[in-house]
Design an enzyme around this catalytic site. Sequence first.
Site, PDB file in Angstrom:
ATOM      1  N   LEU A  18      -2.031 -26.636   4.998  1.00  0.00           N
ATOM      2  CA  LEU A  18      -1.465 -25.563   5.827  1.00  0.00           C
ATOM      3  C   LEU A  18      -2.478 -24.435   5.940  1.00  0.00           C
ATOM      4  O   LEU A  18      -3.167 -24.118   4.971  1.00  0.00           O
ATOM      5  CB  LEU A  18      -0.196 -25.003   5.169  1.00  0.00           C
ATOM      6  CG  LEU A  18       0.981 -25.945   5.013  1.00  0.00           C
ATOM      7  CD1 LEU A  18       2.078 -25.271   4.193  1.00  0.00           C
ATOM      8  CD2 LEU A  18       1.510 -26.366   6.385  1.00  0.00           C
ATOM      9  N   ASP A  60      -1.644 -29.898   0.157  1.00  0.00           N
ATOM     10  CA  ASP A  60      -1.885 -28.625  -0.526  1.00  0.00           C
ATOM     11  C   ASP A  60      -1.696 -28.700  -2.047  1.00  0.00           C
ATOM     12  O   ASP A  60      -1.628 -27.659  -2.707  1.00  0.00           O
ATOM     13  CB  ASP A  60      -0.936 -27.557   0.055  1.00  0.00           C
ATOM     14  CG  ASP A  60      -1.370 -27.106   1.447  1.00  0.00           C
ATOM     15  OD1 ASP A  60      -2.496 -26.600   1.577  1.00  0.00           O
ATOM     16  OD2 ASP A  60      -0.587 -27.277   2.411  1.00  0.00           O
ATOM     17  N   GLU A  65      -0.877 -23.385  -8.605  1.00  0.00           N
ATOM     18  CA  GLU A  65      -0.300 -22.088  -8.983  1.00  0.00           C
ATOM     19  C   GLU A  65       1.085 -21.860  -8.386  1.00  0.00           C
ATOM     20  O   GLU A  65       1.932 -21.213  -8.988  1.00  0.00           O
ATOM     21  CB  GLU A  65      -1.218 -20.960  -8.494  1.00  0.00           C
ATOM     22  CG  GLU A  65      -0.590 -19.583  -8.652  1.00  0.00           C
ATOM     23  CD  GLU A  65      -1.538 -18.445  -8.326  1.00  0.00           C
ATOM     24  OE1 GLU A  65      -1.922 -18.299  -7.161  1.00  0.00           O
ATOM     25  OE2 GLU A  65      -1.885 -17.712  -9.257  1.00  0.00           O
ATOM     26  N   ASP A  66       1.298 -22.410  -7.184  1.00  0.00           N
ATOM     27  CA  ASP A  66       2.527 -22.084  -6.459  1.00  0.00           C
ATOM     28  C   ASP A  66       3.779 -22.784  -6.978  1.00  0.00           C
ATOM     29  O   ASP A  66       4.884 -22.341  -6.690  1.00  0.00           O
ATOM     30  CB  ASP A  66       2.337 -22.418  -4.969  1.00  0.00           C
ATOM     31  CG  ASP A  66       1.288 -21.516  -4.342  1.00  0.00           C
ATOM     32  OD1 ASP A  66       1.317 -20.310  -4.607  1.00  0.00           O
ATOM     33  OD2 ASP A  66       0.428 -22.032  -3.602  1.00  0.00           O
ATOM     34  N   ARG A  85       5.538 -28.589   1.071  1.00  0.00           N
ATOM     35  CA  ARG A  85       5.084 -28.420  -0.307  1.00  0.00           C
ATOM     36  C   ARG A  85       6.230 -28.551  -1.318  1.00  0.00           C
ATOM     37  O   ARG A  85       5.988 -28.509  -2.521  1.00  0.00           O
ATOM     38  CB  ARG A  85       4.402 -27.048  -0.472  1.00  0.00           C
ATOM     39  CG  ARG A  85       3.208 -26.866   0.457  1.00  0.00           C
ATOM     40  CD  ARG A  85       2.291 -25.769  -0.027  1.00  0.00           C
ATOM     41  NE  ARG A  85       1.813 -26.075  -1.372  1.00  0.00           N
ATOM     42  CZ  ARG A  85       1.175 -25.220  -2.147  1.00  0.00           C
ATOM     43  NH1 ARG A  85       0.906 -24.017  -1.687  1.00  0.00           N
ATOM     44  NH2 ARG A  85       0.785 -25.548  -3.366  1.00  0.00           N
ATOM     45  N   ARG A 132       7.171 -17.231   2.212  1.00  0.00           N
ATOM     46  CA  ARG A 132       7.392 -18.358   1.296  1.00  0.00           C
ATOM     47  C   ARG A 132       8.387 -18.064   0.163  1.00  0.00           C
ATOM     48  O   ARG A 132       8.919 -18.972  -0.453  1.00  0.00           O
ATOM     49  CB  ARG A 132       6.056 -18.767   0.665  1.00  0.00           C
ATOM     50  CG  ARG A 132       4.960 -19.113   1.659  1.00  0.00           C
ATOM     51  CD  ARG A 132       5.232 -20.421   2.366  1.00  0.00           C
ATOM     52  NE  ARG A 132       4.134 -20.754   3.267  1.00  0.00           N
ATOM     53  CZ  ARG A 132       3.039 -21.409   2.894  1.00  0.00           C
ATOM     54  NH1 ARG A 132       2.888 -21.790   1.643  1.00  0.00           N
ATOM     55  NH2 ARG A 132       2.101 -21.680   3.776  1.00  0.00           N
ATOM     56  N   HIS A 162       0.389 -14.629   0.406  1.00  0.00           N
ATOM     57  CA  HIS A 162       1.006 -14.501  -0.916  1.00  0.00           C
ATOM     58  C   HIS A 162       0.630 -13.154  -1.517  1.00  0.00           C
ATOM     59  O   HIS A 162      -0.413 -12.586  -1.178  1.00  0.00           O
ATOM     60  CB  HIS A 162       0.470 -15.594  -1.854  1.00  0.00           C
ATOM     61  CG  HIS A 162       1.047 -16.952  -1.609  1.00  0.00           C
ATOM     62  ND1 HIS A 162       0.261 -18.059  -1.376  1.00  0.00           N
ATOM     63  CD2 HIS A 162       2.322 -17.394  -1.592  1.00  0.00           C
ATOM     64  CE1 HIS A 162       1.042 -19.124  -1.212  1.00  0.00           C
ATOM     65  NE2 HIS A 162       2.289 -18.742  -1.342  1.00  0.00           N
ATOM     66  N   ILE A 243      -8.189 -22.995   4.205  1.00  0.00           N
ATOM     67  CA  ILE A 243      -6.754 -23.324   4.178  1.00  0.00           C
ATOM     68  C   ILE A 243      -5.996 -22.308   3.302  1.00  0.00           C
ATOM     69  O   ILE A 243      -5.067 -22.648   2.569  1.00  0.00           O
ATOM     70  CB  ILE A 243      -6.492 -24.782   3.726  1.00  0.00           C
ATOM     71  CG1 ILE A 243      -7.288 -25.124   2.463  1.00  0.00           C
ATOM     72  CG2 ILE A 243      -6.834 -25.751   4.842  1.00  0.00           C
ATOM     73  CD1 ILE A 243      -6.865 -26.450   1.838  1.00  0.00           C
ATOM     74  N   CYS A 249      -5.125 -19.686  -6.875  1.00  0.00           N
ATOM     75  CA  CYS A 249      -4.204 -20.751  -6.435  1.00  0.00           C
ATOM     76  C   CYS A 249      -4.453 -22.088  -7.121  1.00  0.00           C
ATOM     77  O   CYS A 249      -3.573 -22.933  -7.192  1.00  0.00           O
ATOM     78  CB  CYS A 249      -4.339 -20.976  -4.935  1.00  0.00           C
ATOM     79  SG  CYS A 249      -4.578 -19.483  -3.997  1.00  0.00           S
TER      80      CYS A 249
HETATM   81  C1  CIR Z   1      -0.540 -23.011   1.701  1.00  0.00           C
HETATM   82  O1  CIR Z   1      -0.474 -22.495   2.829  1.00  0.00           O
HETATM   83  O2  CIR Z   1       0.460 -23.178   1.012  1.00  0.00           O
HETATM   84  C2  CIR Z   1      -1.880 -23.459   1.186  1.00  0.00           C
HETATM   85  N1  CIR Z   1      -2.682 -23.913   2.266  1.00  0.00           N
HETATM   86  C3  CIR Z   1      -2.558 -22.318   0.456  1.00  0.00           C
HETATM   87  C4  CIR Z   1      -1.843 -21.923  -0.798  1.00  0.00           C
HETATM   88  C5  CIR Z   1      -2.526 -20.791  -1.488  1.00  0.00           C
HETATM   89  N2  CIR Z   1      -1.880 -20.513  -2.723  1.00  0.00           N
HETATM   90  C6  CIR Z   1      -1.865 -19.316  -3.301  1.00  0.00           C
HETATM   91  O3  CIR Z   1      -2.293 -18.326  -2.708  1.00  0.00           O
HETATM   92  N3  CIR Z   1      -1.312 -19.238  -4.488  1.00  0.00           N
END
Ligand code: CIR
Length: 254
Positions: A18, A60, A65-66, A85, A132, A162, A243, A249
């Site tokens: 993404l 992704d 981290e997410d 995700r 998100r 984020h 990305i 992350c």
């Molecule tokens: C996304 O859009 O979810 C991924 N392409 C990038 C996630 C980045 N994560 C973060 O900043 N913790």
Amino acid sequence: MFKHIIARTPCKALVNGLTSASLGQPDYQKALDQHNEYIRALQQCDVDITLLPADERFPDSVFVEDVALCTPHCVIITRPGAPSRRQETELIEETVTRFYPGNVERISAPGTVEAGDIMMVGSHYYIGLSARTNQAGADQMIAILNKYGLTGSVVTLEKVLHLKTGLAYLENNNLLAAGEFITKPDFQHLNIIEIPPEESYAANCIWVNGRVIMPSGYPQTSEKIAALGYQVITVDTSEYRKIDGGVSCMSLRF
Ligand code: CIR
């Protein structure tokens, strides 16, 4: 101090991750090399590293981290706001559960949280409300944190993906901040280190046991961090920038 790091090898499908950036598609081989460099940087930080295998189903999934928030007392498996995700949480669950036997919590519908929106400052957790992470998710997160003697509060985001896209807490009261975060009332009690607009990508750094890992190519930021007494380790993350990803992350640190 952090003892553990969890990271995941990027998959080839990463090139279709993404993105809101218009920087072109990442090159997979370069991304893999940069990930190796990132892991080598972490190896200098007195932590043990669990490196999980690539999973082609989730472009992704390198951004571990997410999908979980690892606190000193519990792990909270999140519920990503990005539908593509959402099932990444299933991939991380077994690994984080090993580190937190009996203390595994979960965000549930209609809540959504991506932990890139959460910044830890001591026992307090700032939670960004973003595209998100929603209010229901933040409320659940705060209730869970309270159960373990931790606290949380929400921060509204205007421009960034984020919360930690524009902020990094470097311990010792030091907060790196870019753009909308420089003047946010929530953070004025901290020592704010301003990141100039042309280096805003470098606001996403990580403190790991006295060192600061940051993206390479941002000399003003690196100078400001070094002036605070930290050992600065730079890593090229240009393929991840394409990305919307950065150094924070790509790992869980606890
Ligand atoms: C996304 O859009 O979810 C991924 N392409 C990038 C996630 C980045 N994560 C973060 O900043 N913790």
